[in-house]
Design a protein around this motif. Structure first.
Motif, PDB file in Angstrom:
ATOM      1  N   LYS A 186      89.182  -9.076  32.573  1.00 54.09           N
ATOM      2  CA  LYS A 186      89.508 -10.443  32.155  1.00 54.09           C
ATOM      3  C   LYS A 186      90.389 -10.477  30.906  1.00 54.09           C
ATOM      4  CE  LYS A 186      86.676 -14.016  30.475  1.00 54.09           C
ATOM      5  NZ  LYS A 186      85.396 -14.732  30.524  1.00 54.09           N
ATOM      6  N   HIS A 187      90.225  -9.495  30.020  1.00 53.24           N
ATOM      7  CA  HIS A 187      90.965  -9.486  28.754  1.00 53.24           C
ATOM      8  C   HIS A 187      92.102  -8.468  28.762  1.00 53.24           C
ATOM      9  CE1 HIS A 187      87.741 -12.006  27.304  1.00 53.24           C
ATOM     10  NE2 HIS A 187      86.863 -11.082  27.629  1.00 53.24           N
ATOM     11  N   SER A 188      91.898  -7.323  29.381  1.00 48.73           N
ATOM     12  CA  SER A 188      92.947  -6.294  29.373  1.00 48.73           C
ATOM     13  C   SER A 188      94.124  -6.661  30.274  1.00 48.73           C
ATOM     14  CB  SER A 188      92.372  -4.940  29.790  1.00 48.73           C
ATOM     15  OG  SER A 188      91.799  -5.001  31.073  1.00 48.73           O
ATOM     16  N   ASN A 189      93.931  -7.609  31.210  1.00 46.22           N
ATOM     17  CA  ASN A 189      95.078  -8.023  32.035  1.00 46.22           C
ATOM     18  C   ASN A 189      96.145  -8.735  31.186  1.00 46.22           C
ATOM     19  OD1 ASN A 189      93.730 -10.473  31.645  1.00 46.22           O
ATOM     20  ND2 ASN A 189      94.140 -11.208  33.685  1.00 46.22           N
ATOM     21  N   GLN A 190      95.714  -9.423  30.121  1.00 43.65           N
ATOM     22  CA  GLN A 190      96.677 -10.045  29.202  1.00 43.65           C
ATOM     23  C   GLN A 190      97.437  -8.989  28.404  1.00 43.65           C
ATOM     24  OE1 GLN A 190      97.294 -13.305  29.252  1.00 43.65           O
ATOM     25  NE2 GLN A 190      95.718 -13.557  30.807  1.00 43.65           N
ATOM     26  N   PHE A 191      96.739  -7.878  28.102  1.00 39.40           N
ATOM     27  CA  PHE A 191      97.386  -6.751  27.415  1.00 39.40           C
ATOM     28  C   PHE A 191      98.468  -6.139  28.323  1.00 39.40           C
ATOM     29  CE2 PHE A 191      97.208  -2.072  27.626  1.00 39.40           C
ATOM     30  CZ  PHE A 191      97.894  -1.767  26.461  1.00 39.40           C
ATOM     31  N   VAL A 192      98.176  -5.995  29.625  1.00 40.50           N
ATOM     32  CA  VAL A 192      99.150  -5.430  30.570  1.00 40.50           C
ATOM     33  C   VAL A 192     100.359  -6.363  30.695  1.00 40.50           C
ATOM     34  CG1 VAL A 192      99.523  -4.642  32.951  1.00 40.50           C
ATOM     35  CG2 VAL A 192      97.345  -4.189  31.837  1.00 40.50           C
ATOM     36  N   LYS A 193     100.122  -7.673  30.667  1.00 45.43           N
ATOM     37  CA  LYS A 193     101.223  -8.644  30.692  1.00 45.43           C
ATOM     38  C   LYS A 193     102.152  -8.449  29.493  1.00 45.43           C
ATOM     39  CE  LYS A 193     100.888 -13.046  31.492  1.00 45.43           C
ATOM     40  NZ  LYS A 193     100.398 -14.435  31.478  1.00 45.43           N
ATOM     41  N   SER A 194     101.557  -8.238  28.315  1.00 44.15           N
ATOM     42  CA  SER A 194     102.361  -8.002  27.102  1.00 44.15           C
ATOM     43  C   SER A 194     103.109  -6.684  27.192  1.00 44.15           C
ATOM     44  CB  SER A 194     101.457  -8.002  25.866  1.00 44.15           C
ATOM     45  OG  SER A 194     100.877  -9.258  25.680  1.00 44.15           O
ATOM     46  N   LEU A 195     102.481  -5.673  27.788  1.00 44.27           N
ATOM     47  CA  LEU A 195     103.129  -4.370  27.959  1.00 44.27           C
ATOM     48  C   LEU A 195     104.369  -4.500  28.850  1.00 44.27           C
ATOM     49  CD1 LEU A 195     103.017  -1.325  27.431  1.00 44.27           C
ATOM     50  CD2 LEU A 195     101.487  -1.098  29.385  1.00 44.27           C
ATOM     51  N   ILE A 196     104.263  -5.303  29.909  1.00 42.47           N
ATOM     52  CA  ILE A 196     105.413  -5.556  30.795  1.00 42.47           C
ATOM     53  C   ILE A 196     106.493  -6.351  30.059  1.00 42.47           C
ATOM     54  CG2 ILE A 196     106.132  -6.810  32.874  1.00 42.47           C
ATOM     55  CD1 ILE A 196     103.225  -6.161  33.949  1.00 42.47           C
ATOM     56  N   GLU A 197     106.061  -7.293  29.232  1.00 44.91           N
ATOM     57  CA  GLU A 197     106.986  -8.179  28.523  1.00 44.91           C
ATOM     58  C   GLU A 197     107.803  -7.422  27.479  1.00 44.91           C
ATOM     59  OE1 GLU A 197     108.916 -11.603  27.635  1.00 44.91           O
ATOM     60  OE2 GLU A 197     107.340 -11.526  29.143  1.00 44.91           O
ATOM     61  N   TYR A 198     107.146  -6.569  26.680  1.00 42.13           N
ATOM     62  CA  TYR A 198     107.800  -5.955  25.522  1.00 42.13           C
ATOM     63  C   TYR A 198     108.261  -4.515  25.762  1.00 42.13           C
ATOM     64  CZ  TYR A 198     105.815 -10.023  23.203  1.00 42.13           C
ATOM     65  OH  TYR A 198     105.494 -11.306  22.855  1.00 42.13           O
ATOM     66  N   SER A 199     108.034  -3.966  26.942  1.00 41.92           N
ATOM     67  CA  SER A 199     108.536  -2.613  27.225  1.00 41.92           C
ATOM     68  C   SER A 199     110.033  -2.674  27.530  1.00 41.92           C
ATOM     69  CB  SER A 199     107.785  -2.006  28.410  1.00 41.92           C
ATOM     70  OG  SER A 199     107.943  -2.804  29.564  1.00 41.92           O
ATOM     71  N   ALA A 200     110.718  -1.553  27.306  1.00 37.51           N
ATOM     72  CA  ALA A 200     112.167  -1.489  27.576  1.00 37.51           C
ATOM     73  C   ALA A 200     112.428  -1.477  29.074  1.00 37.51           C
ATOM     74  CB  ALA A 200     112.746  -0.238  26.926  1.00 37.51           C
ATOM     75  N   GLN A 201     113.676  -1.771  29.445  1.00 41.75           N
ATOM     76  CA  GLN A 201     114.035  -1.834  30.867  1.00 41.75           C
ATOM     77  C   GLN A 201     113.871  -0.472  31.545  1.00 41.75           C
ATOM     78  OE1 GLN A 201     114.756  -4.971  31.834  1.00 41.75           O
ATOM     79  NE2 GLN A 201     114.716  -4.329  33.973  1.00 41.75           N
ATOM     80  N   SER A 202     114.099   0.588  30.790  1.00 40.49           N
ATOM     81  CA  SER A 202     113.952   1.949  31.342  1.00 40.49           C
ATOM     82  C   SER A 202     112.492   2.339  31.560  1.00 40.49           C
ATOM     83  CB  SER A 202     114.616   2.953  30.403  1.00 40.49           C
ATOM     84  OG  SER A 202     114.040   2.879  29.108  1.00 40.49           O
ATOM     85  N   GLN A 203     111.556   1.633  30.897  1.00 36.41           N
ATOM     86  CA  GLN A 203     110.122   1.955  31.018  1.00 36.41           C
ATOM     87  C   GLN A 203     109.443   1.186  32.151  1.00 36.41           C
ATOM     88  OE1 GLN A 203     109.057   0.773  27.058  1.00 36.41           O
ATOM     89  NE2 GLN A 203     109.568   2.749  26.143  1.00 36.41           N
TER      90      GLN A 203
END
Length: 580
Positions: A186-203
């Motif tokens: 329930k909480h770590s899915n928001q963390f994964v959303k941020s990881l997708i948002e702020y990761s570089a295009q190559s990542q």
């Protein structure tokens, strides 16, 4: 005597009912007290529980199920801290401030303070980078457990926001092989959303490969759908198609014609083949649980639902139609969702269609102004036979918001669809795809092709009323209000390009069909205002063409005389006398 006996029996019956009611109330009270007691005990367990070890310099704090050790020296620095230590020793109840102070002690407190550094605007980049490195060092061993906690998940979201691609790379390395599991929390899915948002295009390809591996597991989970939707919107068309195909684990579709588009693959396979049946069965198993749970308000699920409605059998479609029809008002807000909502209308019964139209209450104006939903409203006018319910719900709200709709490019489309039965005139306002899906003169509005249980195509009747008559009935209710709005600000409406289209088509519709009668004064006023505006526009174009063809008529810029530049005085050359 008989009457007296009946009265006595009646009195005894009421007494019995009264006693039974008393008993029910007592039972309910007992159940309520039990429930209250359970809540109190649970609250006590969750509240601050502190055990002081004899002769030890640390105290154990249990905070919401997690234990940590805190050094007593941290509380002995001030008066309030010493009072708190006394309370702990006497096992007294702590107030909210004291509980918060205990929470902010130790490693958790340090992380909270570092989080505050990241959120403060006044802090420099160097200070924030230092705080990020400290947070990453603190959570080196317990990262995967910490990210599932609500407070720590928010801290890591801030770390990703301010850390940049280098921090994202370190986080990806720590979460390698666990991204799919983190999506389910329930909480770590928001963390994964941020990881997708702020990761570089190559990542991003690395994250996509992890989600694709576990796509068939996470697609039916409510928390994971949030992450999938966020990632789906970030991808290009090819990667979107590959993500959709990852949900069909065990069915290799690489060699099929139309790969990687699921709709094209199904289009090129025979419905009677085993591969077609396997894909449709898996598609039904994915969509059906989300429909029953009510978690289909998602663009990924909308796309799967559209495919199932387009290529599935009538038996499978009717199975979940009763559960899904109430959510049509939300489904139609995306492009694939609007197509799915149209097909729901086509397969639905008259009762379900009436309920769908009723669900549009207080949202028709917004739907008319949106890109996908405005065309869906136009399709409702074609399919639904119950014009009375359409006028009561949709027509009423269109009349209330007529001024705003007539000045909006999307808001005028449902009205233009009603006013242009002729395909040649309809082509002016709708793109090819939309024009093909909307009704016009010459189409068969009464039947669609659908697969039966045996996967054989057959014609299905979807409506009994002719759209031409339905459109005329809706227009007869709406047009008087539109004319009133036009007459209130005739010059402004004629100058506006969107409302001018509606005026033009309304006058043409009245002239050609004669199914609507307008007031003569209104007709003449509208036509005169339209002619005057068109004449003024034509004169302006002609004047501009003449100016371009005759260069002598062009206005020449007045030549400005250059200011005279004052000459510098010549330097006097002084000759030196030669020495004799």
């Amino acid at each position: 005597m008989a009457k007296a006996g009946k009265a006595a029996n009646k009195g005894q019956g009421t007494k019995k009912v009264f006693k039974m009611g008393k008993k029910v109330l007592k039972d309910r009270k007992a159940d309520f007290l039990k429930k209250k007691l359970k809540q109190q005990t649970k609250r006590k367990e969750l509240n601050q529980k502190v055990d002081v070890q004899g002769g030890s310099d640390t105290i154990k704090v249990a905070w919401k199920g997690r234990q940590k050790e805190v050094d007593k020296k941290e509380l002995q620095g001030d008066k309030k801290g010493r009072e708190l230590l006394k309370k702990i020793a006497q096992k007294r109840v702590l107030n909210a401030d004291e509980k918060h102070r205990l929470k902010m002690l130790g490693e958790t407190g340090d992380l909270m303070h570092l989080w505050e550094v990241l959120r403060e605007k006044s802090k420099s980049k160097e200070e924030k980078q230092k705080a990020i490195s400290q947070i990453m060092e603190f959570t080196k061993d317990t990262f995967l457990d910490d990210v599932r906690r609500p407070d720590m998940s928010r801290i890591f979201q801030a770390v990703l926001k301010w850390g940049g691609p280098t921090t994202a790379e370190e986080v990806i390395a720590r979460t390698k092989g666990h991204i799919a599991d983190l999506c389910l929390s329930k909480h770590s899915n928001q963390f994964v959303k941020s990881l997708i948002e702020y990761s570089a295009q190559s990542q991003k390809p690395q994250l996509l490969s992890e989600l694709k591996k576990a796509g068939h597991k996470i697609i039916t989970h409510k928390n994971a759908l949030v992450v999938l939707e966020h990632f789906y919107n970030k991808l290009n068309a090819e990667n979107q198609n590959q993500l959709i195909l990852s949900f069909f684990d065990g069915i290799d579709m690489v060699n099929y014609e139309g790969y990687p588009k699921l709709n094209e693959i199904l289009k090129n396979i025979k419905p009677s083949s085993l591969e077609y049946k396997m894909i449709i069965e898996r598609l039904f198993r994915i969509v059906s649980p989300s429909v029953t749970k009510g978690s289909f308000d998602n663009i990924v699920m909308h796309r799967l639902l559209e495919t199932l409605l387009l290529y599935g059998t009538e038996f499978e479609i009717q199975d979940f139609l009763e559960d899904i029809h109430e959510g049509v008002v939300n489904i139609c807000r995306t492009k694939p969702g609007a197509l799915a909502a149209t097909m729901i209308l086509e397969h639905a019964s008259k009762r379900i269609r009436r309920n769908i139209v009723k669900s549009f209450q207080n949202s028709v104006a917004d739907m008319c102004c949106a890109k996908s939903t405005s065309l869906f409203i136009a399709k409702v006018f074609d399919i639904v036979d119950d014009t009375e319910s359409i006028i009561k719900v949709i027509g009423k709200e269109i009349m209330e918001a007529a001024t705003d709709l007539l000045s909006d490019p999307q808001g005028t489309l449902p009205l233009l669809h009603l006013l242009t039965p002729d395909p040649e005139r309809k082509k002016k306002y709708f793109t090819f795809n939309h024009f093909d899906s909307l009704w016009k003169v010459g189409d068969d509005p009464f039947h669609i092709e659908a697969l039966n249980k045996s996967y054989v195509k057959e014609k299905k009747k979807i409506c009994s009323g002719n759209p031409k008559d339905k459109h005329a009935a809706i227009l007869s209710a709406i047009v008087p209000t539109l004319v009133t709005v036009f007459m209130a600000d005739l010059e402004g409406m004629v100058q506006n390009p969107y409302s001018r289209r509606v005026i033009t088509e309304l006058l043409h519709y009245v002239k050609t069909t004669r199914s609507i009668k307008l007031n003569k004064t209104a007709t003449t006023a509208l036509s005169e205002a339209l002619e005057a505006r068109n004449a003024a526009a034509a004169a302006k174009v002609k004047r501009s063409n003449n100016d371009e063809s005759n260069p002598s008529t062009k206005r020449s810029k007045p030549e400005t005389e250059k200011p005279a530049v004052a000459k510098k005085p010549a330097k006097k050359v002084v000759k030196k006398k030669k020495k004799q």
